[in-house]
Design a protein around this motif. Sequence first.
Motif, PDB file in Angstrom:
ATOM      1  N   THR A   9       0.829  -1.196   0.000  1.00 45.67           N
ATOM      2  CA  THR A   9       0.000   0.000   0.000  1.00 45.67           C
ATOM      3  C   THR A   9       0.868   1.251   0.000  1.00 45.67           C
ATOM      4  O   THR A   9       1.999   1.236   0.492  1.00 45.67           O
ATOM      5  N   TYR A  10       0.301   2.311  -0.557  1.00 42.03           N
ATOM      6  CA  TYR A  10       0.983   3.597  -0.621  1.00 42.03           C
ATOM      7  C   TYR A  10       0.179   4.622   0.178  1.00 42.03           C
ATOM      8  O   TYR A  10      -1.029   4.775  -0.042  1.00 42.03           O
ATOM      9  N   VAL A  11       0.851   5.318   1.095  1.00 42.46           N
ATOM     10  CA  VAL A  11       0.185   6.296   1.948  1.00 42.46           C
ATOM     11  C   VAL A  11       0.954   7.610   1.897  1.00 42.46           C
ATOM     12  O   VAL A  11       2.180   7.635   2.058  1.00 42.46           O
ATOM     13  N   HIS A  12       0.215   8.704   1.674  1.00 39.17           N
ATOM     14  CA  HIS A  12       0.835  10.026   1.616  1.00 39.17           C
ATOM     15  C   HIS A  12       1.396  10.378   2.992  1.00 39.17           C
ATOM     16  O   HIS A  12       0.707  10.260   4.016  1.00 39.17           O
ATOM     17  N   LYS A  13       2.656  10.804   3.035  1.00 40.24           N
ATOM     18  CA  LYS A  13       3.328  11.061   4.300  1.00 40.24           C
ATOM     19  C   LYS A  13       2.657  12.169   5.113  1.00 40.24           C
ATOM     20  O   LYS A  13       2.613  12.112   6.343  1.00 40.24           O
ATOM     21  N   GLU A  14       2.147  13.183   4.437  1.00 38.52           N
ATOM     22  CA  GLU A  14       1.598  14.333   5.155  1.00 38.52           C
ATOM     23  C   GLU A  14       0.110  14.191   5.456  1.00 38.52           C
ATOM     24  O   GLU A  14      -0.341  14.521   6.561  1.00 38.52           O
ATOM     25  N   THR A  15      -0.665  13.683   4.498  1.00 37.21           N
ATOM     26  CA  THR A  15      -2.114  13.617   4.681  1.00 37.21           C
ATOM     27  C   THR A  15      -2.600  12.284   5.232  1.00 37.21           C
ATOM     28  O   THR A  15      -3.716  12.192   5.735  1.00 37.21           O
ATOM     29  N   GLY A  16      -1.767  11.240   5.114  1.00 33.07           N
ATOM     30  CA  GLY A  16      -2.192   9.913   5.540  1.00 33.07           C
ATOM     31  C   GLY A  16      -3.175   9.262   4.593  1.00 33.07           C
ATOM     32  O   GLY A  16      -3.760   8.224   4.897  1.00 33.07           O
ATOM     33  N   GLU A  17      -3.337   9.841   3.398  1.00 38.28           N
ATOM     34  CA  GLU A  17      -4.295   9.336   2.421  1.00 38.28           C
ATOM     35  C   GLU A  17      -3.710   8.159   1.643  1.00 38.28           C
ATOM     36  O   GLU A  17      -2.542   8.184   1.243  1.00 38.28           O
ATOM     37  N   PHE A  18      -4.522   7.132   1.449  1.00 40.44           N
ATOM     38  CA  PHE A  18      -4.102   5.985   0.648  1.00 40.44           C
ATOM     39  C   PHE A  18      -4.221   6.339  -0.832  1.00 40.44           C
ATOM     40  O   PHE A  18      -5.230   6.888  -1.269  1.00 40.44           O
ATOM     41  N   TYR A  19      -3.152   5.996  -1.602  1.00 42.07           N
ATOM     42  CA  TYR A  19      -3.175   6.193  -3.041  1.00 42.07           C
ATOM     43  C   TYR A  19      -3.329   4.829  -3.711  1.00 42.07           C
ATOM     44  O   TYR A  19      -2.797   3.828  -3.225  1.00 42.07           O
ATOM     45  N   THR A  20      -4.047   4.802  -4.825  1.00 40.46           N
ATOM     46  CA  THR A  20      -4.228   3.552  -5.561  1.00 40.46           C
ATOM     47  C   THR A  20      -2.913   3.118  -6.211  1.00 40.46           C
ATOM     48  O   THR A  20      -2.230   3.935  -6.832  1.00 40.46           O
ATOM     49  N   GLY A  21      -2.563   1.851  -6.081  1.00 35.93           N
ATOM     50  CA  GLY A  21      -1.330   1.342  -6.666  1.00 35.93           C
ATOM     51  C   GLY A  21      -1.400   1.267  -8.179  1.00 35.93           C
ATOM     52  O   GLY A  21      -2.448   0.941  -8.747  1.00 35.93           O
ATOM     53  N   ASN A  22      -0.302   1.555  -8.822  1.00 36.60           N
ATOM     54  CA  ASN A  22      -0.246   1.566 -10.280  1.00 36.60           C
ATOM     55  C   ASN A  22      -0.610   0.204 -10.875  1.00 36.60           C
ATOM     56  O   ASN A  22      -1.393   0.108 -11.825  1.00 36.60           O
ATOM     57  N   THR A  23      -0.070  -0.862 -10.313  1.00 37.08           N
ATOM     58  CA  THR A  23      -0.358  -2.195 -10.855  1.00 37.08           C
ATOM     59  C   THR A  23      -1.789  -2.629 -10.562  1.00 37.08           C
ATOM     60  O   THR A  23      -2.341  -3.460 -11.289  1.00 37.08           O
ATOM     61  N   THR A  24      -2.392  -2.080  -9.514  1.00 33.88           N
ATOM     62  CA  THR A  24      -3.793  -2.376  -9.237  1.00 33.88           C
ATOM     63  C   THR A  24      -4.661  -1.917 -10.407  1.00 33.88           C
ATOM     64  O   THR A  24      -5.635  -2.585 -10.783  1.00 33.88           O
ATOM     65  N   ILE A  25      -4.281  -0.797 -10.999  1.00 28.46           N
ATOM     66  CA  ILE A  25      -5.028  -0.253 -12.134  1.00 28.46           C
ATOM     67  C   ILE A  25      -4.682  -1.000 -13.414  1.00 28.46           C
ATOM     68  O   ILE A  25      -5.562  -1.447 -14.151  1.00 28.46           O
ATOM     69  N   SER A  26      -3.390  -1.166 -13.683  1.00 27.23           N
ATOM     70  CA  SER A  26      -2.974  -1.774 -14.960  1.00 27.23           C
ATOM     71  C   SER A  26      -3.365  -3.246 -15.056  1.00 27.23           C
ATOM     72  O   SER A  26      -3.532  -3.767 -16.158  1.00 27.23           O
TER      73      SER A  26
END
Length: 237
Positions: A9-26
């Motif tokens: 998982t990818y999480v923004h360091k400042e906001t704590g928001e989860f970002y969608t993974g690139n391979t999850t989309i592709s």
Amino acid sequence: MNFNETDHTYVHKETGEFYTGNTTISDAWDKSFYLGPWYAKEMANAILGVPYDQLVKLSPPAFEKFILDSKGAAKRVSEKAKVDGSAAHDWIEASISSTLDPTVKPKPTPESKEAEKAIDAFCVWKMQHEILWLGSEEVLSSDQYKIAGTLDALAIVDGVPSIVDFKTSGQLSASYVLQCAGYDLMLREMGFEVRQYVILRIPKDGTAAETLTISDRAEMKFAQECFLREFHFGAVR
């Protein structure tokens, strides 16, 4: 961007928001049209791999168990391929990183013969080209699209700024192009413009590396549009 390798998982360091993974989309598109035949092929290979004279000696319960066990052949093949592919990928990553940072030590050659053959294919490809490595296992992100991913390598390949993606799969896939397109979008937002995608398939069977290079700007833009369509489609499913 913080990347958690355990749950990928990818999480923004400042906001704590989860970002969608690139391979999850592709990788979101339906693969059943070729996975079904592959599962059937591996099951058949598992059955045909046992001599007939041994099969006829099995009792009915033992024969039934053998058939049911054969249904898991594809999963077993896939799991071994992942282990061998990861070993080859880790070796390549360390090799590139050691050229960028002298404190990084190369990894020893894996014991797996399949992983070693993939590494040999990579080394032959590398000798055939003029390559200046710029980065390895770089975590990228896009605040505009809220996506993130880990790029295999960034390099100047034969004078051209390139996204380089390593694959140890049995064949090239359209999802790999979409994956590179996602990285391209992130890099452009970060201020770096690449001129081509180099998707390098490094086989584990001793054959030569297979390269898919996309350098036509129109094709790259089309791939980005397809990636974004898949991203938006997945977001509303």
